[in-house]
Design an enzyme around this catalytic site. Structure first.
Site, PDB file in Angstrom:
ATOM      1  CG  ASP A 123      -1.748  -1.248   1.348  1.00 41.19           C
ATOM      2  OD1 ASP A 123      -2.300  -1.662   0.324  1.00 41.19           O
ATOM      3  OD2 ASP A 123      -1.820  -1.822   2.443  1.00 41.19           O
ATOM      4  CB  SER A 131       1.608   6.404   2.925  1.00 38.56           C
ATOM      5  OG  SER A 131       0.630   5.661   3.616  1.00 38.56           O
ATOM      6  NE  ARG A 132       0.342   2.877  -4.352  1.00 39.78           N
ATOM      7  CZ  ARG A 132       1.382   2.062  -4.273  1.00 39.78           C
ATOM      8  NH1 ARG A 132       1.415   1.153  -3.306  1.00 39.78           N
ATOM      9  NH2 ARG A 132       2.364   2.127  -5.124  1.00 39.78           N
ATOM     10  CB  VAL A 133      -3.517   3.925   3.750  1.00 41.44           C
ATOM     11  CG1 VAL A 133      -4.641   3.945   4.766  1.00 41.44           C
ATOM     12  CG2 VAL A 133      -3.632   2.695   2.873  1.00 41.44           C
TER      13      VAL A 133
END
Length: 507
Positions: free
Chosen positions: A339, A364-366
């Protein structure tokens, strides 16, 4: 006959009555070839994948390749005393490892055998190393933050509980240090820490253990070691064994974080085993399932739904690149699975910018959904400001006198860079990160000489505890940043800056 005769006779009769009489099935085969940690076995037609096999000399292995005429067995012990023709027995059980609270504070190998000399471990249960990942319906949104205590990570690439964030970079750029610092930061949290060393040098593992024991809460840590001198089979099962041990706490509704150091060496071990068992090679001689073995491993990290207990398992796998080549086979695979990634740059590392995080390539894809609101409010446009500073710095190297606005951006950017530096094994509190970002964003550090920023950062925790105790309690308790809290923090930091400036020697 002695007085004890009748008692002895009745005990013998009871033992005979309990004995199971009749035929017994025994799966038996023979070693055809043995070498380099792999045995080719014939005669075990009923063996299943990953079944544990016992050798006549007491050694253990597991079935990795099932061909029609023979079995490819990966050894989990030394092959010194195994020869062609030796008898091999099937057990009917797949590879499993101990799980439970008894593992906390211990250093073990991938089979759960102690390496720390503290005696045997009495586990609560034994679980197989291969377990299905939670389904989509069993998962929940990743919204709770993981405070790593590392300023550049928490402010720019915040992690969430249940996330999988890859740490990638060249050899000796601080990958393990970054991951261990994230574990040390959990000393005051409710997260269980698992560190898995795959193919690492003994000295590197020793440094990591010493850091966790000295700085962290080692009684809430599990260290699983399959060093470079360990059998290839132990190195191969190590990440899966560590994940199973972590899942025990996740499934109980607790929170765990696992560091796998590193998956590049695990992939190399997988390639070695595949070639020795005569599987078809693919790109760079890796077998075709090298993507799948890591995907099924990392998919097991998740935030569970409230119906499943609400526990979480956060994964920080590590991968090594060669000359910063992120497009290599294994790094590309892992980037596509995870992620997000934290990229460490060799040039930054040698320039003394540690942690050597490349803010342009890292993501950071979150992160935006998991960052602590109080830290998000303090950081503001930090990432954009820092990116603009890095571009301006490159252009100004060509000469020329920048105008006032550009000089201000360069000054602010240099202070941001200094604020993002951090000594190893010294994670800081959330309130200190918030205060540091406030100092940068409000321009409080602009007039402070650049070499003094390190002293400011070092003295910040004590200054806040002394001069802004109510603000520290407010952020720790409520997680809010109102005007009064902000004013208290700024006031304490202003007094600290005045003290540092007054103590600076006159040139």
């Amino acid at each position: 006959m002695s007085p004890d005769g009748p008692d002895w006779l009745s005990a013998a009769r009871e033992t005979l009555d309990r004995a199971t009489l009749g035929p017994r099935v025994e799966h038996r085969g023979r070693v055809e070839e043995i070498g380099d940690g792999v045995a080719l076995i014939s005669g075990l037609s009923d063996v299943r994948l990953d079944e544990v096999l016992h050798f006549a000399g007491g050694q253990v292995g597991f079935a990795r390749v099932l061909d029609p005429d023979r079995i490819g067995c990966v050894m989990l012990d030394s092959t010194t005393d195994v020869e062609a023709g030796d008898v091999v027995f099937g057990t009917g059980e797949v590879v499993n490892v101990p799980v439970g609270e008894a593992l906390l504070g211990r250093v073990i190998d991938p089979l759960g055998r102690p390496l720390d000399g503290k005696g045997a471990i009495a586990p609560e249960a034994r679980w197989p190393i291969e377990r299905p990942a939670p389904s989509i319906i069993e998962r929940d949104l990743v919204t709770e933050p993981v405070q790593t205590g590392i300023v550049v990570v928490d402010t720019l690439f915040a992690l969430g509980r249940g996330q999988r964030e890859l740490i990638v970079g060249d050899h000796s750029t601080g990958k393990t240090t970054l991951a261990v610092d994230a574990l040390i930061a959990q000393r005051d949290s409710d997260m269980i820490c698992i560190y898995v060393a795959v193919g690492q040098k003994t000295s590197s593992v020793r440094r990591a253990i010493d850091a966790l024991q000295a700085q962290g809460n080692f009684e809430r840590c599990i260290v699983l070691v399959a060093g470079s001198a360990s059998a290839p089979g132990l190195q191969w099962i190590a990440p899966y064994a560590g994940m199973t041990m972590a899942e025990y706490f996740r499934d109980k509704g607790q929170h765990a974080i696992i560091v796998i150091d590193d998956l590049s060496k695990h992939a190399a071990t997988h390639r070695e085993i595949a070639l020795l068992t005569r599987q078809s090679p693919g790109r760079e001689a890796y077998p075709g399932d090298v993507f799948y073995i890591h995907a099924r491993l990392l998919e097991r990290a998740a935030k569970l739904s409230p119906e499943r207990g609400g526990g979480s398992l956060t994964a920080l796998p590590i991968a090594e690149t060669d000359q910063g080549n992120l497009s290599a086979y294994i790094p590309t695979n892992l980037i596509s699975i995870t992620d997000g990634q934290i990229v460490l740059d060799q040039t930054l590392f040698h320039q003394g910018q540690k942690p050597a995080v490349d803010v342009g390539l890292s993501v950071s894809r979150v992160g935006g959904k998991t960052q602590a609101p109080v830290l998000r409010a303090a950081a503001g446009t930090l990432r954009l400001d820092y990116a603009q500073f890095l571009e301006l710095e490159v252009f100004t190297r060509f000469g020329g006198m920048p105008d006032g606005r550009v000089r201000q951006q360069l000054t602010r950017g240099a202070r941001i860079r200094e604020a993002l530096r951090q000594p190893q094994h010294q994670p800081i509190r959330l309130v200190d990160e918030v205060a540091l970002m406030l100092a940068v964003q409000t321009g409080l550090l602009d007039d402070l000489d650049e070499p003094l920023v390190a002293g400011f950062r070092a003295g910040l925790p004590a200054a806040l505890d002394r001069d802004a105790a109510s603000a520290v309690d407010a952020i720790a308790g409520q997680g809010s940043l109102d005007d009064s809290t902000k004013a208290a923090l700024l006031g304490a930091m202003t007094r600290l800056i005045d003290k540092l400036s007054a103590d600076e020697p006159t040139p």
